[in-house]
Every structure is written in structure tokens, then in C-alpha cells.
Design a protein around this motif. Structure first.
Motif, PDB file in Angstrom:
ATOM      1  N   ALA A 118       4.143   3.904   8.496  1.00 10.37           N
ATOM      2  CA  ALA A 118       4.285   5.443   8.209  1.00 10.37           C
ATOM      3  C   ALA A 118       5.862   5.190   8.313  1.00 10.37           C
ATOM      4  CB  ALA A 118       4.158   5.677   9.942  1.00 10.37           C
ATOM      5  N   GLN A 119       6.537   4.968   7.841  1.00 10.15           N
ATOM      6  CA  GLN A 119       8.236   3.904   7.501  1.00 10.15           C
ATOM      7  C   GLN A 119       8.307   3.714   6.650  1.00 10.15           C
ATOM      8  OE1 GLN A 119      10.850   4.681   9.723  1.00 10.15           O
ATOM      9  NE2 GLN A 119       9.484   5.807  11.158  1.00 10.15           N
ATOM     10  N   GLY A 120       7.211   2.746   5.790  1.00  6.91           N
ATOM     11  CA  GLY A 120       6.829   2.194   4.718  1.00  6.91           C
ATOM     12  C   GLY A 120       6.658   3.382   3.908  1.00  6.91           C
ATOM     13  N   ARG A 121       5.690   3.876   4.070  1.00  7.86           N
ATOM     14  CA  ARG A 121       5.363   5.559   3.476  1.00  7.86           C
ATOM     15  C   ARG A 121       6.264   6.427   3.114  1.00  7.86           C
ATOM     16  NH1 ARG A 121       0.680   4.637   6.707  1.00  7.86           N
ATOM     17  NH2 ARG A 121      -1.359   3.480   5.219  1.00  7.86           N
ATOM     18  N   ARG A 122       7.543   6.552   3.961  1.00  5.45           N
ATOM     19  CA  ARG A 122       8.440   7.741   4.034  1.00  5.45           C
ATOM     20  C   ARG A 122       9.418   6.713   3.003  1.00  5.45           C
ATOM     21  NH1 ARG A 122       9.470   7.660   8.832  1.00  5.45           N
ATOM     22  NH2 ARG A 122       8.268   9.732   8.980  1.00  5.45           N
ATOM     23  N   LYS A 123       9.694   5.555   3.253  1.00  4.89           N
ATOM     24  CA  LYS A 123      10.244   4.838   2.099  1.00  4.89           C
ATOM     25  C   LYS A 123      10.672   5.517   0.841  1.00  4.89           C
ATOM     26  CE  LYS A 123      12.629   1.338   3.329  1.00  4.89           C
ATOM     27  NZ  LYS A 123      12.509   1.262   5.009  1.00  4.89           N
ATOM     28  N   ALA A 124       8.857   5.079   0.440  1.00  9.55           N
ATOM     29  CA  ALA A 124       8.166   4.768  -0.917  1.00  9.55           C
ATOM     30  C   ALA A 124       8.689   6.262  -1.317  1.00  9.55           C
ATOM     31  CB  ALA A 124       6.987   4.303  -1.105  1.00  9.55           C
ATOM     32  N   GLY A 171       1.054  -3.409   0.038  1.00 11.64           N
ATOM     33  CA  GLY A 171       1.202  -3.676   1.523  1.00 11.64           C
ATOM     34  C   GLY A 171       0.767  -3.934   2.170  1.00 11.64           C
ATOM     35  N   ILE A 172       0.067  -5.025   3.316  1.00 13.60           N
ATOM     36  CA  ILE A 172      -0.362  -4.607   4.891  1.00 13.60           C
ATOM     37  C   ILE A 172       0.222  -5.191   5.545  1.00 13.60           C
ATOM     38  CG2 ILE A 172      -1.155  -7.660   4.113  1.00 13.60           C
ATOM     39  CD1 ILE A 172      -4.262  -6.157   4.983  1.00 13.60           C
ATOM     40  N   ASP A 173      -0.152  -4.489   6.861  1.00 15.54           N
ATOM     41  CA  ASP A 173       0.319  -4.836   8.121  1.00 15.54           C
ATOM     42  C   ASP A 173      -0.682  -4.116   9.022  1.00 15.54           C
ATOM     43  OD1 ASP A 173       3.978  -5.080   9.289  1.00 15.54           O
ATOM     44  OD2 ASP A 173       2.347  -3.584  10.184  1.00 15.54           O
ATOM     45  N   ILE A 174      -0.337  -4.244  10.253  1.00 15.47           N
ATOM     46  CA  ILE A 174      -0.789  -4.146  11.749  1.00 15.47           C
ATOM     47  C   ILE A 174      -0.727  -3.145  11.921  1.00 15.47           C
ATOM     48  CG2 ILE A 174       0.499  -5.199  13.110  1.00 15.47           C
ATOM     49  CD1 ILE A 174      -2.858  -6.453  14.328  1.00 15.47           C
ATOM     50  N   SER A 175       0.238  -2.632  11.520  1.00 13.51           N
ATOM     51  CA  SER A 175       1.422  -1.482  12.972  1.00 13.51           C
ATOM     52  C   SER A 175       1.198  -0.066  12.141  1.00 13.51           C
ATOM     53  CB  SER A 175       2.515  -1.616  13.301  1.00 13.51           C
ATOM     54  OG  SER A 175       3.172  -0.906  13.200  1.00 13.51           O
ATOM     55  N   ASP A 176       0.641   1.463  12.699  1.00 12.47           N
ATOM     56  CA  ASP A 176       0.559   2.401  11.610  1.00 12.47           C
ATOM     57  C   ASP A 176       2.137   3.125  11.508  1.00 12.47           C
ATOM     58  OD1 ASP A 176      -2.406   2.701  10.886  1.00 12.47           O
ATOM     59  OD2 ASP A 176      -2.806   2.911  13.420  1.00 12.47           O
ATOM     60  N   THR A 178       7.752  -2.490   7.281  1.00 12.15           N
ATOM     61  CA  THR A 178       9.036  -0.717   7.043  1.00 12.15           C
ATOM     62  C   THR A 178       8.997  -1.049   5.432  1.00 12.15           C
ATOM     63  OG1 THR A 178      10.841  -1.268   7.714  1.00 12.15           O
ATOM     64  CG2 THR A 178       9.483  -0.069   8.969  1.00 12.15           C
ATOM     65  N   GLY A 179       8.574  -1.616   4.144  1.00 10.20           N
ATOM     66  CA  GLY A 179       8.351  -1.772   3.545  1.00 10.20           C
ATOM     67  C   GLY A 179       9.584  -1.616   2.436  1.00 10.20           C
ATOM     68  N   ARG A 180      10.599  -2.797   3.149  1.00 11.50           N
ATOM     69  CA  ARG A 180      11.748  -3.304   2.387  1.00 11.50           C
ATOM     70  C   ARG A 180      11.699  -3.974   1.525  1.00 11.50           C
ATOM     71  NH1 ARG A 180      15.075  -7.415   4.484  1.00 11.50           N
ATOM     72  NH2 ARG A 180      13.110  -8.116   6.113  1.00 11.50           N
TER      73      ARG A 180
END
Length: 263
Positions: free
Chosen positions: A80-86, A71-76, A55-57
Motif C-alpha cells: 500500500a505504501q509502494g502504490r502511494r509512492k507510485a 515488485g512482489i512482496d508478502i506484506s499488503d 515500500t517501493g523505494r
């Protein structure tokens, strides 16, 4: 048992941080962020990759401090949570989040100044493969955490099977050696399990955390700690030796005895 399908579910991604880093879990979040910063500093202007960024913490935190972060992750759903946080933190233009496989990183050798992974290796089925890839794309620092084989995590695994892998120090040293990484620092923390902190209010958790840190400073603290943070560097001596041996073998197999250049 939790697996890739569980991790990639939308509802899991949406509730991930609120379940793990609220209440007393705020102390865990703070400690993990401090561990990352201690290992990677200085981060301003550094090219950094996070494996399994979730989630981009950490990506948002590092971007706020001036890092060039991917950041790289297998879960879309997690991404999505990470982009929202950004976006919420005003750093969506200064970091990049990609969907991908940590076992086959889409980057050239020595591409980043530092590569790190948090809360990843306890679920990694082939840790050696992942660590070797992290080492390949880093030109300096590799940082990660593990859960320990002598800790209270043993009970947690027994009560709630998750497929978590617990590591001894010797196992981590073997992984580092196989990936041609040299250990430069290790710290150990949290005698009390994470799940305990998440169940109690933050104000109450501070008192237990003080006791936890005091016990951690005792002679048995490191051995019984739940989590370890490992900092390593790319073993340039080994890389130089390998390169020299490769060049020698190449020169021995060219007809005129010269070193053949790559096309």
C-alpha cells in the motif's frame, strides 16, 4: 524477534522509511539506489522484477527511468505504501506491485531481464530456495545484497536479536553455484553500521561517511564491510549442458530413438 507478523503490520509499513532513511539514513538510501542502478543499467525498456519490494523505494525509481518494473512482496501494508509512492511520483501506470511468495514466483522461466532483492537475504530462512527462484525467472542479471559475518553487524545482532543471517564470501559463492549463477561483480561498503548513521543528523553523517569510505579503501576494508552487493548472471553454459543431457536422456528412452517433444 522480528518476523513476518512484525513486517506486515500497518504501523511498521507507515514508519518504515522515516525510521531508516531520514537523518543520516539518507546516505544509506542514496548508496543502495546507486548500487541497484550500477548493477542493472541500462534500465530503460528492461523488464525487471524486485523481490521483497517493500515500500517501493526501488520500483518507483526504476519506473521513473523507463523500466518495465514488477515488485512482489508478502506484506499488503508495505505494498500500500509502494502504490502511494507510485501515485505521488506519477508512475503508478508504469509499474505493477503484487502480493506473493518469493519462494514460488508466479512467473515463467527467463521472464525478466533482471531480478533483484535488497535488504532481504539477511532475513531469508531458506536463501538457496529464493535465489534459485530468482535465477529461474531471470534471463540475465540477478542482484542482491547481504550483511557480512565479520562486520559490526555481529554486535548489532547480539544487542538486538532479529534473526539476521550474516554471510561469508564462500557462503555466497556456494549459493550462487547451487542456483547456477555466475558472479560477475561484488562491492563492499559501510564499515560503520547502518544504525549509527540513522542516529545522527544528515549534515554530520557526511563527515563520518567520508571517513568510512576512506577506511573502506584500505586493505581490510572489504573484509570488515557491513554490506556486500553481489551481481551475477544466469550460467548459460550450465543451462546448455543440462538441456543437452536432458535431451540425450529423453532420446535414449524413446522407442524410436528420436527426441520427444513436449506436449
Amino acid at each position: 524477534m522480528k518476523g513476518k507478523e512484525w513486517y506486515q503490520a500497518d504501523d511498521v509499513a507507515q514508519a518504515y522509511e522515516s525510521k531508516r532513511f531520514s537523518r543520516g539514513g539518507q546516505l544509506i538510501d542514496r548508496r543502495e539506489k546507486r548500487a541497484v542502478l550500477d548493477s542493472l543499467n541500462p534500465v530503460t525498456g528492461a523488464d525487471i522484477l524486485e523481490i521483497a519490494c517493500g515500500t517501493g523505494r526501488f520500483t518507483a525509481m526504476l519506473a521513473e527511468r523507463g523500466a518495465n518494473i514488477v515488485g512482489i512482496d508478502i506484506s499488503d501494508a508495505m505494498l500500500a505504501q509502494g502504490r502511494r509512492k507510485a501515485r505521488n511520483n506519477g508512475v503508478n501506470d508504469t509499474l505493477e506491485l503484487l502480493r506473493g511468495d518469493a519462494a514460488r514466483l508466479p512467473f515463467p522461466d527467463n521472464h525478466f531481464d533482471a531480478v533483484f532483492a535488497m535488504r532481504f537475504f539477511h532475513l531469508a530462512e531458506t536463501p538457496g530456495t529464493f535465489l534459485t527462484e530468482m535465477a529461474r525467472v531471470s534471463n540475465d542479471i540477478v542482484f542482491f545484497d547481504t550483511f557480512n559475518h565479520r562486520s559490526t553487524r555481529i554486535i548489532y545482532n547480539w544487542l538486538l536479536p532479529m534473526g539476521s543471517h550474516l554471510y561469508s564470501r564462500s557462503q555466497v559463492k556456494k549459493l550462487l553455484s547451487d542456483a547456477e549463477l555466475a558472479m560477475v561483480d561484488d562491492t563492499h561498503d559501510f564499515l560503520l553500521p547502518y544504525g549509527f548513521y540513522r542516529k545522527i543528523p544528515n549534515d554530520l553523517a557526511h563527515g563520518f561517511r567520508d571517513v568510512d569510505k576512506s577506511l573502506g579503501e584500505s586493505e581490510f576494508g572489504d573484509a570488515l564491510a557491513s554490506v556486500s552487493y553481489w551481481t551475477a548472471t544466469v550460467d548459460t553454459d550450465s543451462a546448455t549442458t543440462d538441456t543437452a543431457e536432458t535431451n540425450l536422456e529423453t532420446s535414449q528412452h524413446t522407442p524410436d530413438g528420436t527426441v520427444a517433444a513436449d506436449d
